[in-house]
Design a protein around this motif. Structure first.
Motif, PDB file in Angstrom:
ATOM      1  N   THR A 185      -4.338  17.024   4.320  1.00 16.81           N
ATOM      2  CA  THR A 185      -3.979  15.847   3.535  1.00 16.81           C
ATOM      3  C   THR A 185      -4.823  14.684   4.026  1.00 16.81           C
ATOM      4  OG1 THR A 185      -2.156  14.325   2.968  1.00 16.81           O
ATOM      5  CG2 THR A 185      -2.057  15.310   5.153  1.00 16.81           C
ATOM      6  N   PHE A 186      -4.722  13.550   3.326  1.00 17.47           N
ATOM      7  CA  PHE A 186      -5.372  12.343   3.821  1.00 17.47           C
ATOM      8  C   PHE A 186      -4.636  11.889   5.085  1.00 17.47           C
ATOM      9  CE2 PHE A 186      -5.885   7.585   3.529  1.00 17.47           C
ATOM     10  CZ  PHE A 186      -7.203   7.586   3.957  1.00 17.47           C
TER      11      PHE A 186
ATOM     12  N   TYR B 103     -10.390  17.425   2.187  1.00 19.75           N
ATOM     13  CA  TYR B 103     -10.768  16.635   3.330  1.00 19.75           C
ATOM     14  C   TYR B 103     -11.456  17.554   4.321  1.00 19.75           C
ATOM     15  CZ  TYR B 103      -7.772  13.260   1.124  1.00 19.75           C
ATOM     16  OH  TYR B 103      -7.241  12.395   0.208  1.00 19.75           O
TER      17      TYR B 103
ATOM     18  N   SER C 242       0.621   5.447  -4.218  1.00 18.86           N
ATOM     19  CA  SER C 242      -0.500   4.587  -3.842  1.00 18.86           C
ATOM     20  C   SER C 242      -1.211   4.142  -5.110  1.00 18.86           C
ATOM     21  CB  SER C 242      -1.487   5.357  -2.966  1.00 18.86           C
ATOM     22  OG  SER C 242      -2.722   4.653  -2.890  1.00 18.86           O
TER      23      SER C 242
ATOM     24  N   ALA D 284       1.017  10.006  -3.622  1.00 16.19           N
ATOM     25  CA  ALA D 284      -0.124   9.095  -3.766  1.00 16.19           C
ATOM     26  C   ALA D 284      -1.125   9.618  -4.785  1.00 16.19           C
ATOM     27  CB  ALA D 284      -0.803   8.903  -2.411  1.00 16.19           C
ATOM     28  N   GLN D 285      -1.253  10.957  -4.883  1.00 18.74           N
ATOM     29  CA  GLN D 285      -2.302  11.516  -5.739  1.00 18.74           C
ATOM     30  C   GLN D 285      -1.773  12.111  -7.036  1.00 18.74           C
ATOM     31  OE1 GLN D 285      -4.892  14.145  -3.531  1.00 18.74           O
ATOM     32  NE2 GLN D 285      -5.209  12.661  -1.896  1.00 18.74           N
TER      33      GLN D 285
ATOM     34  N   ALA E 167      -3.462   9.287   6.190  1.00 17.06           N
ATOM     35  CA  ALA E 167      -2.328   8.354   6.084  1.00 17.06           C
ATOM     36  C   ALA E 167      -0.979   9.065   6.170  1.00 17.06           C
ATOM     37  CB  ALA E 167      -2.408   7.562   4.778  1.00 17.06           C
ATOM     38  N   THR E 168      -0.902  10.296   5.667  1.00 14.70           N
ATOM     39  CA  THR E 168       0.373  11.018   5.709  1.00 14.70           C
ATOM     40  C   THR E 168       0.822  11.185   7.165  1.00 14.70           C
ATOM     41  OG1 THR E 168      -0.526  12.293   3.850  1.00 14.70           O
ATOM     42  CG2 THR E 168       1.603  13.013   4.728  1.00 14.70           C
TER      43      THR E 168
ATOM     44  N   ASP F  43       5.025  12.488  -0.737  1.00 15.74           N
ATOM     45  CA  ASP F  43       3.797  11.697  -0.736  1.00 15.74           C
ATOM     46  C   ASP F  43       3.133  11.969  -2.085  1.00 15.74           C
ATOM     47  OD1 ASP F  43       1.260  10.684  -0.553  1.00 15.74           O
ATOM     48  OD2 ASP F  43       0.937  11.277   1.533  1.00 15.74           O
TER      49      ASP F  43
ATOM     50  N   LYS G 267      -7.250   5.850  -7.419  1.00 16.41           N
ATOM     51  CA  LYS G 267      -6.154   6.731  -7.843  1.00 16.41           C
ATOM     52  C   LYS G 267      -6.064   6.780  -9.378  1.00 16.41           C
ATOM     53  CE  LYS G 267      -4.436   7.830  -3.764  1.00 16.41           C
ATOM     54  NZ  LYS G 267      -5.591   7.844  -2.865  1.00 16.41           N
TER      55      LYS G 267
ATOM     56  N   SER H 141       0.842  -1.205   0.000  1.00 12.02           N
ATOM     57  CA  SER H 141       0.000   0.000   0.000  1.00 12.02           C
ATOM     58  C   SER H 141       0.872   1.247   0.000  1.00 12.02           C
ATOM     59  CB  SER H 141      -0.903   0.029   1.244  1.00 12.02           C
ATOM     60  OG  SER H 141      -0.118   0.273   2.404  1.00 12.02           O
ATOM     61  N   GLY H 142       0.233   2.376  -0.268  1.00 13.85           N
ATOM     62  CA  GLY H 142       0.933   3.657  -0.187  1.00 13.85           C
ATOM     63  C   GLY H 142       1.306   3.988   1.252  1.00 13.85           C
ATOM     64  N   THR H 143       0.454   3.599   2.177  1.00 12.83           N
ATOM     65  CA  THR H 143       0.746   3.853   3.593  1.00 12.83           C
ATOM     66  C   THR H 143       2.030   3.130   3.998  1.00 12.83           C
ATOM     67  OG1 THR H 143      -1.623   3.977   3.992  1.00 12.83           O
ATOM     68  CG2 THR H 143      -0.230   3.724   5.929  1.00 12.83           C
TER      69      THR H 143
HETATM   70  C1  LIG Z   1      -2.209  11.803   0.145  1.00 12.37           C
HETATM   71  C2  LIG Z   1      -2.259  10.331   0.413  1.00 12.37           C
HETATM   72  N1  LIG Z   1      -1.281   9.770   1.146  1.00 12.37           N
HETATM   73  C3  LIG Z   1      -1.264   8.452   1.424  1.00 12.37           C
HETATM   74  C4  LIG Z   1      -2.266   7.622   0.976  1.00 12.37           C
HETATM   75  C5  LIG Z   1      -2.240   6.197   1.397  1.00 12.37           C
HETATM   76  O1  LIG Z   1      -2.236   5.286   0.352  1.00 12.37           O
HETATM   77  P1  LIG Z   1      -2.902   3.831   0.541  1.00 12.37           P
HETATM   78  O2  LIG Z   1      -4.366   4.009   0.626  1.00 12.37           O
HETATM   79  O3  LIG Z   1      -2.476   3.100  -0.715  1.00 12.37           O
HETATM   80  O4  LIG Z   1      -2.316   3.228   1.743  1.00 12.37           O
HETATM   81  C6  LIG Z   1      -3.303   8.156   0.188  1.00 12.37           C
HETATM   82  C7  LIG Z   1      -4.383   7.343  -0.392  1.00 12.37           C
HETATM   83  O5  LIG Z   1      -5.203   6.722   0.061  1.00 12.37           O
HETATM   84  C8  LIG Z   1      -3.304   9.555  -0.074  1.00 12.37           C
HETATM   85  O6  LIG Z   1      -4.286  10.113  -0.795  1.00 12.37           O
END
Ligand SMILES: Cc1ncc(COP(=O)(O)O)c(C=O)c1O
Length: 379
Positions: free
Chosen positions: A96-97, A322, A192, A170-171, A99-100, A168, A197, A70-72
């Motif tokens: 941000t999402f 968000y 991610s 991911a987007q 996860a960051t 990051d 995505k 995963s991106g996380t």
């Molecule tokens: C900005 C950002 N960072 C991190 C992630 C984490 O990626 P993932 O969902 O693949 O773990 C996402 C997406 O979900 C994201 O949009």
């Protein structure tokens, strides 16, 4: 009765994203790729994953790519490989999402927020100087919605403080900054492949890209229980391996990514053309020399929630990415932040709205969305 997967949306609606339409166009290619993996009976760390790593490294303009679950995980492993430990501070934007931030917290490190710029929604380079301390160990920049952060001043700051810089991305796969692809600018970058995505798998998947051979080798070890050789572990890791079915699907979709990107950019140009003269709406900004890939087409309006309701009544989907900045999330209440600490992030969280955006979107659908926005703003 079991519920059926959604295969299409009602014809009079405009979805936020239309993955069924994408599958209709490329389903045969996807099924062939999946069948190839089935025939090989090799499901983890095989030929597809290795080929995808090479192809993504090439796309990002870097020497190494490591497929992950995963991106996380890519963020957590990047932070760890860059030397972040429990108790260290990491600079990142609060808009941000989650996860960051949670990647930082997963290591027991402390997220230290730096506000965004109100026009691009990305971290304000000037804020880094205000927030850095002697305990800062890394910086994470986010390229939100598909637009690169302003990297030159951030890179200069990171260099002057000798801090590793993690992107990051991911987007924003495929985006560029002054002719350089996002992902090639920092020390390590997270990608991610979450299904929604711009390049999305059929489940969870992610990748880390870097120009450092040493860092890539360490991540390869960490993603597989710290095993440097067969059944010989040198440090604690876990299982973050990319599976072959996802890799094969992503390789098919990667062949379409540049066309999809051009379609997104053309839809954004059409939205911009129709929205630019409308008072009360701020379309997304793409500064000169930044190539935006429009993971989201995000506008800003004062009466955002009422607009979203009005769109929904007209069967037009929209999403708030968000609504809660990280510093005001219950998750981070122990950090002691309060409303007003990061005003640009807080205002963005109240005013942004992402409109339908996907390659298969049609011109008449864009016109319908804009017409609904205009009608709402008149009353
Ligand atoms: C900005 C950002 N960072 C991190 C992630 C984490 O990626 P993932 O969902 O693949 O773990 C996402 C997406 O979900 C994201 O949009």
């Amino acid at each position: 009765m079991t519920s059926q997967p959604q295969t299409s949306f009602p014809p009079d609606s405009v979805p936020q994203l239309d993955l069924p339409a994408q599958y209709k166009a490329i389903g045969a290619e996807i099924r062939t790729a999946v069948e190839r993996v089935m025939a090989s009976q090799q499901f983890v760390l095989g030929r597809e994953g290795a080929a995808l790593e090479e192809e993504i490294a090439k796309l990002c303009g870097v020497a190494h790519a490591v497929g992950l679950a995963s991106g996380t995980d890519a963020l957590i492993l990047a932070l760890r490989a860059c030397g972040v430990h429990a108790g260290d501070e990491v600079l990142l934007p609060p808009f941000t999402f989650v996860a960051t931030g949670s990647a930082v917290s997963a290591l027991g490190a402390k997220p230290v927020f730096a506000d965004i710029r109100p026009d691009t929604y990305n971290i304000d380079p000037a804020e880094l100087e205000r927030r850095v301390t002697s305990r800062t160990r890394a910086i994470v920049v986010v390229h939100l919605y598909g637009l690169a952060a302003d990297m030159d001043p951030i890179l200069a700051f990171a260099k002057s403080r000798k801090l590793p810089l993690i992107e990051d991305n991911a987007q924003a796969i495929g985006a560029s900054y002054k002719g350089r692809r996002t992902g090639s600018l920092g020390d390590a970058t997270c990608l991610s492949f979450y299904p929604t995505k711009n390049l999305g798998a059929y489940g969870d998947a992610g990748m880390l890209v870097t120009n450092s051979a040493e860092l890539a080798a360490r991540i390869r070890t960490l993603r597989n229980h710290g095993q440097a050789g067969k059944y010989l572990s040198t440090e604690p890791g876990w299982n973050s391996r990319l599976d072959e079915i996802q890799a094969a699907i992503l390789r098919v979709k990667l062949r379409h990514l540049s066309n999809w990107q051009r379609a997104r950019q053309s839809h954004a140009a059409e939205y911009n053309r129709l929205l630019s003269e409308i008072p009360g709406v701020m379309p997304p900004v793409a500064p000169e020399e930044f190539e935006h890939v429009y993971h989201q087409y995000t506008i800003r309006v004062e009466k955002r929630d009422a607009l979203q309701k009005c769109l929904s009544e007209r069967k037009i989907s929209s999403t708030v990415y968000y609504p809660h900045p990280l510093h005001l999330q219950p998750l981070y209440s122990a950090l002691g932040h309060k409303a007003g600490d990061f005003p640009h992030s807080e205002r963005a969280a109240k005013e942004v709205l992402s409109l339908p955006m996907y390659p298969e979107l049609r011109k008449e659908q864009i016109a319908r969305v804009v017409e609904a926005v205009v009608e709402f703003l008149k009353c």
